[in-house]
Scaffold this motif. Structure first.
Motif, PDB file in Angstrom:
ATOM      1  N   SER A  51     -34.738 -12.884 -14.411  1.00 13.21           N
ATOM      2  CA  SER A  51     -34.386 -13.781 -15.481  1.00 13.21           C
ATOM      3  C   SER A  51     -35.768 -14.293 -16.198  1.00 13.21           C
ATOM      4  CB  SER A  51     -33.840 -15.114 -14.960  1.00 13.21           C
ATOM      5  OG  SER A  51     -34.326 -15.638 -14.010  1.00 13.21           O
ATOM      6  N   PRO A  68     -24.457 -10.296 -16.744  1.00 16.28           N
ATOM      7  CA  PRO A  68     -23.505 -11.751 -16.974  1.00 16.28           C
ATOM      8  C   PRO A  68     -23.380 -12.174 -15.463  1.00 16.28           C
ATOM      9  CG  PRO A  68     -22.472  -9.953 -18.061  1.00 16.28           C
ATOM     10  CD  PRO A  68     -23.681  -9.260 -17.488  1.00 16.28           C
ATOM     11  N   ALA A  69     -23.561 -11.236 -14.530  1.00 20.78           N
ATOM     12  CA  ALA A  69     -23.644 -11.865 -12.953  1.00 20.78           C
ATOM     13  C   ALA A  69     -24.753 -13.051 -12.772  1.00 20.78           C
ATOM     14  CB  ALA A  69     -23.606 -10.895 -12.017  1.00 20.78           C
ATOM     15  N   TRP A  70     -25.990 -12.444 -13.415  1.00 24.29           N
ATOM     16  CA  TRP A  70     -27.217 -13.333 -13.264  1.00 24.29           C
ATOM     17  C   TRP A  70     -27.093 -14.509 -13.996  1.00 24.29           C
ATOM     18  CZ3 TRP A  70     -30.160 -13.613  -9.588  1.00 24.29           C
ATOM     19  CH2 TRP A  70     -30.509 -12.639  -8.693  1.00 24.29           C
ATOM     20  N   SER A  71     -26.117 -14.581 -14.954  1.00 27.49           N
ATOM     21  CA  SER A  71     -25.962 -15.646 -15.927  1.00 27.49           C
ATOM     22  C   SER A  71     -25.306 -16.719 -14.932  1.00 27.49           C
ATOM     23  CB  SER A  71     -25.397 -15.403 -17.067  1.00 27.49           C
ATOM     24  OG  SER A  71     -24.922 -16.565 -17.789  1.00 27.49           O
ATOM     25  N   GLN A  72     -24.203 -16.163 -14.198  1.00 28.35           N
ATOM     26  CA  GLN A  72     -23.306 -17.102 -13.630  1.00 28.35           C
ATOM     27  C   GLN A  72     -24.065 -17.611 -12.470  1.00 28.35           C
ATOM     28  OE1 GLN A  72     -20.192 -18.060 -13.830  1.00 28.35           O
ATOM     29  NE2 GLN A  72     -20.368 -17.146 -16.036  1.00 28.35           N
ATOM     30  N   GLN A  73     -24.967 -16.804 -11.574  1.00 26.67           N
ATOM     31  CA  GLN A  73     -25.742 -17.434 -10.438  1.00 26.67           C
ATOM     32  C   GLN A  73     -26.792 -18.445 -10.993  1.00 26.67           C
ATOM     33  OE1 GLN A  73     -25.264 -16.379  -7.467  1.00 26.67           O
ATOM     34  NE2 GLN A  73     -27.258 -17.131  -6.417  1.00 26.67           N
ATOM     35  N   LEU A  75     -26.305 -20.428 -13.443  1.00 30.16           N
ATOM     36  CA  LEU A  75     -25.708 -21.437 -13.830  1.00 30.16           C
ATOM     37  C   LEU A  75     -25.088 -22.265 -12.404  1.00 30.16           C
ATOM     38  CD1 LEU A  75     -23.707 -20.462 -17.002  1.00 30.16           C
ATOM     39  CD2 LEU A  75     -25.734 -22.125 -16.824  1.00 30.16           C
ATOM     40  N   TYR A  76     -24.813 -21.554 -11.463  1.00 28.65           N
ATOM     41  CA  TYR A  76     -24.621 -22.142 -10.216  1.00 28.65           C
ATOM     42  C   TYR A  76     -25.644 -22.885  -9.516  1.00 28.65           C
ATOM     43  CZ  TYR A  76     -22.881 -22.244  -5.121  1.00 28.65           C
ATOM     44  OH  TYR A  76     -22.751 -22.732  -4.176  1.00 28.65           O
ATOM     45  N   LYS A  78     -28.074 -24.006 -11.247  1.00 27.71           N
ATOM     46  CA  LYS A  78     -28.661 -24.770 -12.216  1.00 27.71           C
ATOM     47  C   LYS A  78     -29.486 -26.045 -11.908  1.00 27.71           C
ATOM     48  CE  LYS A  78     -26.352 -26.312 -15.772  1.00 27.71           C
ATOM     49  NZ  LYS A  78     -25.378 -26.309 -17.174  1.00 27.71           N
ATOM     50  N   ARG A  98     -29.594 -22.799 -20.022  1.00 23.48           N
ATOM     51  CA  ARG A  98     -28.749 -21.883 -20.758  1.00 23.48           C
ATOM     52  C   ARG A  98     -29.246 -20.644 -20.667  1.00 23.48           C
ATOM     53  NH1 ARG A  98     -27.323 -25.755 -25.646  1.00 23.48           N
ATOM     54  NH2 ARG A  98     -26.388 -27.596 -24.542  1.00 23.48           N
ATOM     55  N   CYS A  99     -28.330 -19.758 -20.538  1.00 26.76           N
ATOM     56  CA  CYS A  99     -28.597 -18.376 -20.320  1.00 26.76           C
ATOM     57  C   CYS A  99     -28.236 -17.418 -21.756  1.00 26.76           C
ATOM     58  CB  CYS A  99     -27.882 -17.728 -19.050  1.00 26.76           C
ATOM     59  SG  CYS A  99     -28.498 -18.358 -17.562  1.00 26.76           S
TER      60      CYS A  99
END
Length: 105
Positions: A51, A68-73, A75-76, A78, A98-99
Protein backbone atom coordinates in the motif's frame (compact mmCIF):
# COMPACT_ATOMS: atom_id res chain seq x y z
CA UNK A 1 29.51 45.46 -5.88
CA UNK A 2 27.78 43.26 -3.31
CA UNK A 3 29.90 40.69 -1.55
CA UNK A 4 28.36 37.35 -0.70
CA UNK A 5 28.91 35.87 2.72
CA UNK A 6 30.82 32.67 2.25
CA UNK A 7 29.90 29.75 4.44
CA UNK A 8 32.98 27.88 5.54
CA UNK A 9 30.95 24.73 6.27
CA UNK A 10 29.02 22.87 3.63
CA UNK A 11 25.69 21.16 4.19
CA UNK A 12 24.64 18.28 1.99
CA UNK A 13 21.70 19.19 -0.25
CA UNK A 14 19.82 16.06 0.86
CA UNK A 15 19.64 17.27 4.46
CA UNK A 16 18.62 20.76 3.37
CA UNK A 17 15.83 19.46 1.14
CA UNK A 18 14.65 16.92 3.71
CA UNK A 19 14.31 19.67 6.31
CA UNK A 20 12.60 21.94 3.81
CA UNK A 21 10.12 19.26 2.74
CA UNK A 22 9.38 18.38 6.37
CA UNK A 23 8.69 21.98 7.34
CA UNK A 24 6.68 22.91 4.26
CA UNK A 25 4.61 19.75 4.38
CA UNK A 26 3.79 20.34 8.04
CA UNK A 27 2.59 23.81 7.15
CA UNK A 28 0.98 22.96 3.81
CA UNK A 29 -2.65 21.93 3.58
CA UNK A 30 -2.71 18.18 4.11
CA UNK A 31 0.96 17.45 4.59
CA UNK A 32 0.99 14.37 2.34
CA UNK A 33 4.78 14.39 2.04
CA UNK A 34 5.16 14.14 5.80
CA UNK A 35 2.55 11.38 5.95
CA UNK A 36 4.49 9.44 3.29
CA UNK A 37 7.69 9.76 5.31
CA UNK A 38 5.97 8.52 8.46
CA UNK A 39 4.26 5.71 6.50
CA UNK A 40 7.61 4.43 5.24
CA UNK A 41 9.23 4.55 8.70
CA UNK A 42 6.46 3.59 11.11
CA UNK A 43 4.13 1.16 9.34
CA UNK A 44 4.94 -2.55 9.15
CA UNK A 45 7.03 -3.40 6.09
CA UNK A 46 4.52 -5.97 4.77
CA UNK A 47 1.74 -3.39 4.83
CA UNK A 48 3.87 -0.62 3.32
CA UNK A 49 5.01 -2.92 0.49
CA UNK A 50 1.39 -3.51 -0.50
CA UNK A 51 0.00 0.00 0.00
CA UNK A 52 1.08 3.58 -0.64
CA UNK A 53 -0.31 6.93 0.49
CA UNK A 54 -1.79 8.63 -2.57
CA UNK A 55 -3.69 11.67 -1.29
CA UNK A 56 -4.70 13.44 1.90
CA UNK A 57 -7.88 15.47 1.78
CA UNK A 58 -9.67 16.96 4.76
CA UNK A 59 -8.10 14.44 7.13
CA UNK A 60 -8.85 11.42 4.92
CA UNK A 61 -5.79 9.48 3.83
CA UNK A 62 -6.30 7.75 0.47
CA UNK A 63 -4.12 4.66 0.04
CA UNK A 64 -3.37 2.79 -3.14
CA UNK A 65 -3.47 -0.95 -2.41
CA UNK A 66 -2.54 -3.89 -4.61
CA UNK A 67 -5.60 -6.07 -4.06
CA UNK A 68 -9.06 -6.21 -2.50
CA UNK A 69 -7.61 -8.44 0.23
CA UNK A 70 -5.16 -5.69 1.20
CA UNK A 71 -7.98 -3.18 1.18
CA UNK A 72 -9.85 -5.31 3.70
CA UNK A 73 -6.73 -5.77 5.82
CA UNK A 74 -6.07 -2.02 5.88
CA UNK A 75 -9.66 -1.29 6.85
CA UNK A 76 -9.44 -3.90 9.62
CA UNK A 77 -6.30 -2.19 10.98
CA UNK A 78 -7.53 1.35 10.27
CA UNK A 79 -7.78 2.63 13.87
CA UNK A 80 -4.30 1.39 14.76
CA UNK A 81 -2.82 2.77 11.53
CA UNK A 82 -4.38 6.19 12.14
CA UNK A 83 -3.03 6.23 15.69
CA UNK A 84 0.48 5.22 14.51
CA UNK A 85 0.55 7.82 11.73
CA UNK A 86 -0.66 10.65 13.94
CA UNK A 87 1.78 9.76 16.71
CA UNK A 88 4.59 9.82 14.13
CA UNK A 89 3.38 13.25 12.98
CA UNK A 90 2.94 14.57 16.53
CA UNK A 91 -0.43 15.95 15.42
CA UNK A 92 -3.90 14.73 14.49
CA UNK A 93 -3.80 15.13 10.70
CA UNK A 94 -5.33 11.79 9.67
CA UNK A 95 -8.93 11.10 10.77
CA UNK A 96 -9.87 8.33 8.33
CA UNK A 97 -8.32 5.97 5.80
CA UNK A 98 -9.85 4.87 2.49
CA UNK A 99 -8.39 2.48 -0.04
CA UNK A 100 -8.17 2.61 -3.81
CA UNK A 101 -7.24 -0.65 -5.55
CA UNK A 102 -4.52 -0.46 -8.20
CA UNK A 103 -2.56 -3.03 -10.18
CA UNK A 104 0.82 -1.38 -9.55
CA UNK A 105 2.53 1.56 -7.85
Amino acid sequence: MNERNKNSEFTHIKSVLKGYVRETSKNAAGGLMHVIEVWENVIDKTISENSRPDALRNGVLILKVLSPAWSQQILYLKKNLIRMINSGLDTEIVNDIRCRITSHF
